[in-house]
Design an enzyme around this catalytic site. Structure first.
Site, PDB file in Angstrom:
ATOM      1  N   PRO A  21       0.831  -1.218   0.000  1.00 25.63           N
ATOM      2  CA  PRO A  21       0.000   0.000   0.000  1.00 25.63           C
ATOM      3  C   PRO A  21       0.861   1.261   0.000  1.00 25.63           C
ATOM      4  CG  PRO A  21      -0.899  -1.602   1.539  1.00 25.63           C
ATOM      5  CD  PRO A  21       0.429  -2.155   1.084  1.00 25.63           C
ATOM      6  N   TYR A  22       1.996   1.223   0.692  1.00 21.90           N
ATOM      7  CA  TYR A  22       2.905   2.370   0.714  1.00 21.90           C
ATOM      8  C   TYR A  22       3.398   2.698  -0.692  1.00 21.90           C
ATOM      9  CZ  TYR A  22       7.282   4.912   1.558  1.00 21.90           C
ATOM     10  OH  TYR A  22       8.307   5.823   1.538  1.00 21.90           O
TER      11      TYR A  22
END
Length: 222
Positions: A21-22
């Site tokens: 997700p980062y």
């Protein structure tokens, strides 16, 4: 943003495939910058940093914690098998890239890799730091973390062409290559090399400020 990149290195033209997700949020930010550049003429440049290390590193980052673990004899949590490969980049090169991105006037919306130019496994980092500090790092083996890619490596040809960067100040973990560094002669040499390579916060506890506004100084012999 490259996800599990190739061992030989990822170029800016490679298809982004974020694995965490980062990474997705970083790619989204790049798209936003490009959209504003192309639609409204906002001068944007996106720099893709590869595993930055150096002076004043946050105490929650791996290098700081590894040194603390070696010095204090406390276990360091190593996630996965330790064979994850990283392209380490010295902070001086990141500063150079940022300044160059402002002064070089690259095309609007340009995306550029900022990488150290070599690949090192986490196991190798653990061994090097243990040898430099003079104490082995105790390992607390942990399962792999979700979103942790196996390989990161960046090609820097575009940085040379667009930003005028020729080589890097400290290729990969050059500051840790003690075997070819003439400064490494005995205990003091090792301490100095760790200070030079990883940045002054060998221990955030062992710092002092003599006057307000002065840089933090290591009490290396405390």
């Amino acid at each position: 943003v490259y996800g599990n990149g190739a061992r030989g290195g990822s170029a800016e033209s490679d298809r982004p495939q974020p694995f965490s997700p980062y990474g997705v949020t970083k790619l989204a930010a790049e798209h936003l910058c490009r959209a504003y550049a192309e639609n409204f003429g906002v001068p944007t440049v996106s720099l893709r940093y590869f595993t930055v290390y150096g002076p004043r590193q946050r105490p929650d980052m791996a290098f700081h914690r590894l040194i603390e673990a070696a010095r204090n004899g406390t276990p360091f949590p190593l996630y996965g098998d330790g064979r994850q490969v990283r392209d380490f980049t010295y902070v001086d090169d990141v500063v150079t890239a940022n300044l160059a991105a402002v002064s070089a006037d690259p095309p609007l919306g340009t995306v550029v890799n900022v990488a150290g130019g070599s690949s090192t496994t986490m196991r190798e980092v653990v061994e090097l730091i243990g040898e430099l500090v003079g104490r082995p790092v105790l390992i607390d083996a942990q399962p792999p973390q979700p979103g942790d890619v196996r390989v990161t490596a960046g090609l820097t040809r575009l940085a040379s062409q667009v930003l005028g960067m020729v080589g890097t100040e400290n290729t990969g973990l050059a500051g840790l290559e003690y075997s070819q560094d003439e400064r490494l002669h005995g205990k003091d040499g090792k301490r100095q090399l760790v200070k030079d390579a990883l940045g002054e916060p060998i221990s955030m506890v062992e710092v002092e400020r003599s006057e307000p506004g002065e840089d933090l100084k290591l009490a290396l012999d405390a």
